[in-house]
Design an enzyme around this catalytic site. Structure first.
Site, short mmCIF file in Angstrom:
data_model
loop_
_atom_site.label_atom_id
_atom_site.label_comp_id
_atom_site.label_asym_id
_atom_site.label_seq_id
_atom_site.Cartn_x
_atom_site.Cartn_y
_atom_site.Cartn_z
CE LYS A 23 15.08 -5.72 -24.50
NZ LYS A 23 15.87 -6.82 -24.02
NE ARG B 186 2.91 11.35 14.36
CZ ARG B 186 3.17 11.14 13.16
NH1 ARG B 186 4.34 11.87 12.67
NH2 ARG B 186 2.59 10.26 12.41
NE ARG C 38 17.25 -0.05 -21.63
CZ ARG C 38 17.51 -1.41 -21.12
NH1 ARG C 38 16.90 -2.30 -21.06
NH2 ARG C 38 18.89 -1.69 -20.90
NE ARG D 177 17.83 -9.43 -27.53
CZ ARG D 177 19.22 -9.06 -27.56
NH1 ARG D 177 19.55 -8.91 -26.32
NH2 ARG D 177 20.06 -9.36 -28.58
CB SER E 136 -5.58 16.74 9.32
OG SER E 136 -4.36 16.26 8.98
CG ASN F 207 0.17 6.87 9.76
OD1 ASN F 207 0.32 6.91 8.34
ND2 ASN F 207 0.77 7.72 10.36
CG ASP F 208 -4.38 6.06 14.44
OD1 ASP F 208 -3.85 4.73 14.97
OD2 ASP F 208 -3.73 6.94 14.80
CG MET G 175 12.53 -11.29 -16.36
SD MET G 175 10.68 -10.76 -17.05
CE MET G 175 11.05 -9.22 -17.78
CE1 TYR H 180 -2.57 19.42 5.75
CE2 TYR H 180 -4.39 21.08 5.71
CZ TYR H 180 -3.53 20.29 6.24
OH TYR H 180 -4.07 19.75 7.62
NE ARG I 14 -1.27 13.71 17.11
CZ ARG I 14 -0.61 12.58 16.44
NH1 ARG I 14 -1.23 12.03 15.45
NH2 ARG I 14 0.29 12.17 16.94
CD GLU J 278 -6.07 9.74 14.26
OE1 GLU J 278 -5.06 9.38 13.71
OE2 GLU J 278 -6.18 10.63 15.18
CG HIS K 142 24.25 -6.46 -13.32
ND1 HIS K 142 24.40 -6.71 -12.00
CD2 HIS K 142 22.77 -6.85 -13.76
CE1 HIS K 142 23.22 -6.99 -11.33
NE2 HIS K 142 22.36 -6.79 -12.32
N GLY L 166 18.16 -7.03 -16.92
CA GLY L 166 18.84 -8.45 -16.16
C GLY L 166 18.17 -9.36 -15.41
CB CYS M 48 -1.16 14.90 9.07
SG CYS M 48 -2.12 13.98 9.97
C1 PEP Z 1 -2.19 8.95 11.47
O1 PEP Z 1 -2.84 8.28 12.27
O2 PEP Z 1 -2.13 8.99 10.34
C2 PEP Z 1 -1.37 10.15 12.11
C3 PEP Z 1 -0.74 11.10 11.23
O3 PEP Z 1 -1.29 9.92 13.63
P1 PEP Z 1 -0.27 9.00 14.15
O4 PEP Z 1 0.60 8.27 13.14
O5 PEP Z 1 0.58 10.00 15.27
O6 PEP Z 1 -0.77 7.97 14.98
MG MG Z 2 -3.15 8.68 14.39
#
Ligand code: PEP
Ligand code: MG
Length: 909
Positions: free
Chosen positions: A32, A596, A376, A103, A798, A802-803, A114, A885, A652, A779, A490, A112, A865
């Site tokens: 602002k 998977r 804005r 303000r 890849s 997650n792991d 703050m 990728y 996989r 992983e 709002h 809204g 992945c």
């Molecule tokens: C991962 O671990 O990132 C993964 C893609 O495998 P999963 O989630 O199936 O363990």
């Molecule tokens: Mg995994």
């Protein structure tokens, strides 16, 4: 202390066609403040004022009020003097008083969330000065009562006692209205307003134990500190967490000369947009009210009027208002005040061209003079965002790269959700109509209170009007319906920001919070009843309406094509079935980055064979069960390869712990024992044998394939045979077989050996071959560290983030939900690392793994992945690391395509 060495100015002045700041200083001045400075500098009539920087907010949090006031005292005093000179008024003066607004303004708009205080500088003397100056006693006393009300609630913390109660000031007003038998605030007489001021002050004393502050400077510092405090208020913290904005951004404070829209019938106030924030259509639109202040327009207490004639006619049609009635009671600004409209129209053109984006502006007319209070980049729905980007490009206002950068990737998500099935919609029973405040389709059960939105799996929040306190519930609900409020209320603004379906201003609804009922005509609906909202038309529909899948078309398709023109990194999808693969293809996925295979075993007929395989005590028995699974897997792979039409497909091998497949319920255990001609006891003991303390770190991934090689053999056979079958049909596919959870080179080598030997056997059997590659997931931290050695063998990597996140942080994926929310609340973690890639920590392993891998195999194909493959900041990181990728769920593919393009553009700029 570092902050004390801050040498940047802490206060920036603007006004009188000059400014010390500009629009590039958003981080320091807040959105602002930066825009007010910019507008002032380009000659837009902005009421003069000054901005206290966001850094001062951080200093305030560290050092407290006293120190901070000391640091900025001189600058604030001289800035007030500057406003006095420009406006020809004086702060606290009895004859010619200056009143100011205070303000908040963070670097991004948080509508809204703050606090704001208006009409500051008022007291028993000043009000008399204002009466003299304006010759409008009604206005002066009304401003005074508004000030006490706002200051009392924002700065002095006077709030309703409970959610069913009303604000203590509102209660006093309601009582007076009842006594006087009037309905509207505008019907109060001067004496009423004087009485209200008196009663409000008594209420303040009673509630807080102190007299209402009469010294304007004391008021000003109180308000500045309240705005700083509101940065850490519940609403702001929730909003920040929802959007991932860090706590150390802080908010700026904007102090500005008040201009009044409620001074006379020749005054007014409004909100306008240079384009339609719901659809993106290039039409100037907005709402205004005569003789009103800004909050009257957004709170929805009075029905706002439309700015343009076109908008007014469209509104009248929806609200079923006759043309004669419209012209008399709800004329557009264009019709009522043509010269002000013309001036406003020219500013909206100037501002959109200057900022080269759709603007959301606030304006006030004070006794026939137009002031622009703020501009804005307007919040908009996903659909509007895409249309505006493509339209601005076609109009030549921005170039292709800018068009891609203007689109917020996560907003595309809104376009990828189901819409109402047109056939079902034809049969729908429309019970009422409101304003189409935020498009989309929503079906759910009625709830009347925001904090009860999670009472049902799908709920529709039905309110007379919403307030910022309702934010959390609005976010949880599938849709929002309000009886009051216009397109800029709002509810409407917040819903559009969230991409949530919303209908506002449905005047036919009678809502009773105490009875928890919604009445339309003579029909009463109760909490828990189903209703549906069509946010694109404003139709409120009884019951549930079926939905259908969305697709890529029109401007969305154009945007995607443009993305592909600029992106270097490819986008694949995580898909486990031919159906998912087809959806992903329709969204433009260029291959599959992760199938998977275990997900293919969860269906009924398959899980039985799978269980038999797991429970069997001998290799022979296991092979027998695997024989049954083979044709099913092969068929799935054929479907997936076919859907992908020659694009690469990474499959996989089996990953999760075996105990996930065995039955835990007695009845199912009995069935299985019968089917397998073994005892119930045998089943039970196998189940408990497979039990693990840390299954996420247990017998899974390639540890399964290495202990039960026949599983890898069967899966390889299914993949290779599927590919050969398709080759015979003329469809070429190059499967990429991926080994999960590798930590040592040997683990990989053992699996690769099985895969290649099995493939060679099949090629012999079939007297035919296909091309395929074998690679691994990275992983486990050790795999990233050993990447150079692994890459000597593997064709591709890849990253399974997650792991990798689980093991780098040492947080179990299964149990992190117990403490992560608390970590986020306490600020120990800024974001959930399972959602947003931890670039600082886990990211190092990704960089290192990629570099080491490519040190021994320069052309190593690298992708991701894990879930992060669909999250914008993580995708950008993957691009910067040099990945080939990213792979994400089908519905995130368009988002990833856009981010991939944005990342390329950002890197070359
Ligand atoms: C991962 O671990 O990132 C993964 C893609 O495998 P999963 O989630 O199936 O363990
Ligand atoms: Mg995994």
């Amino acid at each position: 202390m570092e902050v004390l060495q801050n040498v940047k100015p802490r206060v920036y002045k603007f006004g009188g066609k000059q400014a010390e700041g500009n629009s590039k200083m958003k981080n320091l001045l807040g959105g602002k403040g930066a825009n007010l400075a910019e507008m002032s500098a380009i000659g837009i009539p902005v009421p003069p004022g000054f901005t206290i920087t966001t850094e001062v907010c951080t200093e305030y949090n560290l050092l407290g009020k006293e120190k901070v006031v000391e640091m900025i005292l001189h600058d604030v005093e001289s800035s007030i003097e500057n406003i006095e000179t420009l406006m020809g008024t004086k702060f606290g003066d009895k004859e010619n008083p200056l009143l100011v607004s205070v303000r908040s303004g963070a670097r991004v708009s948080m509508p809204g969330m703050m606090d704001t205080v208006l009409n500051l500088g008022m007291n028993d003397d000043v009000v008399l000065g204002l009466v003299k100056k304006t010759n409008n006693e009604q206005f002066a006393w009304d401003s005074y009562r508004r000030f006490i009300q706002m200051y009392g609630s924002v700065v002095l913390g006077m709030k309703p006692a409970s959610k069913e109660d009303i604000d203590p000031f509102e209660e006093i007003m309601e009582n007076l209205k009842e006594k006087r038998k009037i309905e509207l605030d505008t019907e109060f007489t001067i004496q009423d307003l004087k009485d209200l001021v008196f009663d409000f002050k008594v209420a303040v004393k009673k509630n807080t134990g102190h007299d209402f502050p009469t010294n304007p400077w004391e008021q000003l510092w109180g308000a500045i500190v309240a705005v700083f405090n509101s940065w850490n208020g519940n609403r702001a913290v929730y909003y920040r967490n929802m959007h991932g904005y860090p706590a150390d951004w802080g908010t700026a404070v904007n102090v500005q000369a008040m201009v009044y829209g409620n001074m006379s019938e020749n005054s007014g106030t409004g909100v306008c947009f240079t384009r339609d924030a719901g659809t993106g259509e290039n039409v100037f639109n907005g709402e205004y009210l005569i003789n009103a202040q800004g909050e009257d327009v957004v709170s929805g207490v009075r029905t706002p009027q439309q700015i343009t004639k076109l908008g007014s006619k469209r509104w009248a049609e929806l609200a079923k208002v006759e043309e004669e009635d419209r012209l008399e009671n709800y004329p557009s600004l264009e019709e009522l005040m043509p010269s002000i409209f013309k001036e406003l129209n020219s500013y909206q053109n100037t501002l959109e061209k200057h900022y080269r984006d759709m603007q959301d502006m606030e304006f006030t007319m004070q006794d026939g003079k137009l002031w622009i209070l703020q501009t804005r980049n307007g919040k908009r729905t996903g659909a509007a965002m895409v249309k505006i980007a493509i339209d601005l490009l076609k109009e030549g206002m921005i170039d292709e790269k800018e068009a891609l950068l203007i689109v917020e990737p996560n907003k595309l998500d809104e376009l990828l959700h189901p819409i109402f099935d047109l056939k079902a919609l034809k049969k729908a029973n429309v019970i009422a109509q409101g304003l189409p405040a935020s498009p989309g389709a929503a079906t759910g059960k009625i709830v009347f209170f925001a904090d009860e939105a999670n009472k049902y799996k799908s709920s529709i929040l039905v309110r007379i009007e919403t307030s910022p306190e309702d934010l959390e519930g609005m976010n949880i609900a599938k849709g929002i319906l309000t009886a009051r409020g216009g397109m800029t209320s709002h509810a409407a603004v917040v819903a559009r920001g969230m991409g949530k379906c919303c209908i506002s201003g449905a005047g036919a609804l009678k809502i009773n919070y105490k009875k928890r009922t919604l009445t339309v005509g003579d029909h009463e609906y109760h909490e828990g009843d189903w209703i549906s909202l069509n946010g694109s038309t404003g139709n409120i529909i009884e019951g549930k309406v079926a939905t259908m899948e969305p697709g890529l078309s029109g401007e969305f398709a154009e945007l995607m094509k443009l993305s592909d023109k600029y992106s270097v990194m490819k986008v694949r999808t995580n898909a486990d079935s031919p159906k998912d693969a087809k959806i992903a293809r329709s969204f433009g996925a260029q291959g599959i980055g992760l199938t998977r295979t275990e997900h293919m075993f969860f269906e009924l007929d398959r899980i039985k064979a799978m269980r038999e395989m797991i429970l069997s005590e001998t290799v022979k028995g296991r092979k027998q069960a695997l024989e049954d699974l083979l044709p099913m897997q092969r068929e799935d792979f054929e479907g997936i390869f076919e859907a992908m039409q020659g694009f690469p497909v990474t499959i996989r091998l089996l990953d999760p712990p075996l105990h996930e497949f065995v039955p835990h319920q007695l009845a199912t255990q009995k069935d299985l024992a019968e089917d397998m001609h073994i005892t119930l006891q045998a089943v039970k003991s196998k189940v408990s044998e497979l039990e693990e303390f840390n299954p996420m770190l247990g017998h899974r991934g390639c540890r399964l394939g290495n202990t039960y090689p026949e599983i890898t053999e069967m899966q390889t056979r299914a993949i290779i045979e599927a590919a050969l079958n398709l080759k015979e049909k003329g469809i070429i596919c190059k499967p990429e077989i991926m080994v999960p959870l590798v930590g040592t080179v040997k683990e990989y080598e053992f699996q690769e050996e099985i895969i290649r030997t099995t493939a060679a056997t099949i090629f012999d059997e079939r007297n035919n071959t296909i091309e395929f590659s074998v690679g691994t997931m990275i992983e486990i931290p050790r795999a990233a560290l050993m990447a150079d050695k692994i890459a000597e063998k593997a064709d591709f990597f890849s990253f399974g983030t997650n792991d990798l996140t689980q093991m780098t942080f040492g947080y179990s994926r299964d149990d992190a939900g117990k403490f992560l929310p608390i970590y986020l609340e306490k600020g120990i973690l800024k974001v959930d690392p399972f959602e947003v890639l931890d670039q600082e920590g886990v990211g190092q392993l990704i960089i290192l793994g990629t570099e080491r891998g490519r040190s021994t195999k320069p052309n190593l194909k690298v992708g991701i992945c894990g879930e992060h493959g669909g999250e914008p900041s993580s995708i950008e990181f993957c691009y910067n690391v040099g990945m080939d990728y990213v792979s994400c769920s089908p519905y995130r593919v368009p988002i990833a395509r856009l981010v991939s393009a944005q990342a390329t553009i950002k890197s070359i700029e």
